[in-house]
Scaffold this motif. Structure first.
Motif, PDB file in Angstrom:
ATOM      1  N   LEU A   1      19.804 -29.094   3.568  1.00  0.00           N
ATOM      2  CA  LEU A   1      19.927 -27.870   2.639  1.00  0.00           C
ATOM      3  C   LEU A   1      18.878 -26.853   2.536  1.00  0.00           C
ATOM      4  O   LEU A   1      19.529 -25.442   2.292  1.00  0.00           O
TER       5      LEU A   1
ATOM      6  N   ILE B   1      18.864 -26.443  -6.763  1.00  0.00           N
ATOM      7  CA  ILE B   1      20.261 -27.191  -7.370  1.00  0.00           C
ATOM      8  C   ILE B   1      20.145 -27.038  -8.875  1.00  0.00           C
ATOM      9  O   ILE B   1      21.700 -26.611  -9.310  1.00  0.00           O
TER      10      ILE B   1
ATOM     11  N   MET C   1      28.788 -25.222  -2.191  1.00  0.00           N
ATOM     12  CA  MET C   1      27.928 -24.238  -2.920  1.00  0.00           C
ATOM     13  C   MET C   1      28.231 -22.806  -2.565  1.00  0.00           C
ATOM     14  O   MET C   1      28.304 -21.852  -3.410  1.00  0.00           O
TER      15      MET C   1
ATOM     16  N   GLN D   1      15.640 -19.252  -7.320  1.00  0.00           N
ATOM     17  CA  GLN D   1      16.326 -19.685  -6.358  1.00  0.00           C
ATOM     18  C   GLN D   1      16.121 -18.694  -4.933  1.00  0.00           C
ATOM     19  O   GLN D   1      16.079 -19.364  -4.066  1.00  0.00           O
TER      20      GLN D   1
END
Length: 374
Positions: free
Chosen positions: A28, A163, A238, A285
């Motif tokens: 990720l 997330i 995503m 983010q």
């Protein structure tokens, strides 16, 4: 995370129970941020159909990942250097691994320069890019020097936060999305621009290969294929949700004029006059995601340098200095930065997707032939 126990040894090395669940967060960490930060590089070529091209590329990369992960397990070899040399010999294997290492270094430049430029362009206009760059590179150096356990723990904690932030932003911006902006589909058919966008997406997706040097450190590899593919599927959803969300929010004509559209999208957020912007979430983010990708890539590069036997105690500082110089030259000029990113996507396509595929294919064939003959 509770499975990580740290024992410090002489020289600062660590022993930890690094398993496949932790590896999922690494996948990720190296795969999410690039396409989410500068999607306009793709939409400029792919146009309104970029979301459809992204879905096609996602299918391709999923099967590519399935082949690679299953091949690691089938051959029972998790050393990328050994696979390259076993496929084409030591000379050409070293040469191709050096190209892989160069791609890792270019990824460090991508992380540092895009993070500094995006913050300066959209939020910290009065803060010079070199100042932002310094506060990115040196904290990352501190994390790297603390060893593998620190890198993994930081990755897990940060990715959970990212997330949560992404889900929150997706919910808050839902009312601004107009899905008729996605129509008409393939109005001009499948064009040359679509092919370029497809190749660029595959190149950016290929960054998950940065996780491969971590393979040999995993203690329990029993469920590695399943967990790795599930983590990649999470990345894929995503990216698709993000791309569809951006096009349906701004329309492709306005989207292609934006440098970092995700930041602008969050500025639309308003909740009962209590919150008038979602910039806090996008800062989490962008800054933290680039930080994690940088740290993981740096650690992977050091492992590759050790396998090439060109690593010494100054390699961390030398690499940091080179990234600082390269990052400064890129992040101060938006045109030069995006020119570099355009070239970077094709370099990663070659060194993270095409070459590793053929190296693994050749090595797998040779291994199966050797097993049959014995």
């Amino acid at each position: 995370m509770e499975n990580i126990s740290i024992k410090y040894l002489k020289g600062g090395d660590t022993i930890d129970k690094f398993n496949s669940k932790h590896f999922a967060f690494i996948v990720l960490g190296v795969s999410v941020v690039s396409m989410k930060t500068y999607p306009s590089l793709i939409t400029f070529n792919g146009g309104r159909d970029s979301w459809l091209i992204l879905i096609i590329a996602s299918v391709i990369i999923f099967f590519y990942a399935w082949f690679m992960f299953s091949s690691f397990k089938k051959t029972n070899c998790f050393d990328l250097y050994k696979i390259y040399c076993g496929a084409v010999g030591k000379f050409f294997g070293n040469l191709l691994i050096i190209l892989f290492a160069i791609s890792l270094f270019l990824t460090l430049l991508e992380c540092a320069s895009v993070e500094a430029n995006s913050m300066h362009t959209n939020m910290l206009l009065e803060v010079p890019t070199w100042y932002i760059l310094l506060f990115f590179i040196f904290p990352a150096l501190y994390t790297i020097k603390k060893g593998k356990a620190a890198v993994i723990i930081t990755t897990i904690l940060t990715m959970v936060m990212i997330i949560f932030s992404g889900i929150t932003i997706s919910i808050l911006t839902a009312k601004y999305k107009k899905f008729y902006f996605l129509m008409p589909i393939l109005k001009d058919g499948f064009t040359e621009g679509h092919i370029k966008a497809l190749l660029q997406i595959l190149g950016l997706y290929g960054c998950f290969v940065i996780s491969f040097p971590f393979f040999e450190d995993i203690k329990n590899k029993k469920k590695i294929v399943k967990i790795s593919l599930l983590s990649l599927l999470f990345v894929i959803q995503m990216q698709i949700v993000n791309m569809i969300g951006l096009i349906s929010t701004f329309d492709i004509y306005y989207l292609n004029t934006m440098v970092y559209p995700n930041i602008l999208q969050t500025q639309l957020v308003e909740v009962s006059r209590f919150m008038e912007s979602g910039e806090f979430f996008v800062i989490i983010q962008i800054v933290s995601a680039w930080y994690i990708k940088y740290v993981l890539t740096f650690y992977a590069l050091m492992k590759i340098l050790k396998r090439l036997k060109i690593y010494d105690k100054y390699s961390i500082y030398t690499t940091t200095f080179l990234v600082l110089i390269g990052g400064l030259s890129l992040c101060q000029d938006l045109f030069n930065l995006f020119t570099f990113l355009g070239i970077y996507t094709y370099i990663t396509l070659a060194n993270f997707v095409i070459i590793p595929f053929f190296m693994m294919l050749i090595y797998r064939i040779r291994t199966s032939q050797k097993n049959r003959s014995s």
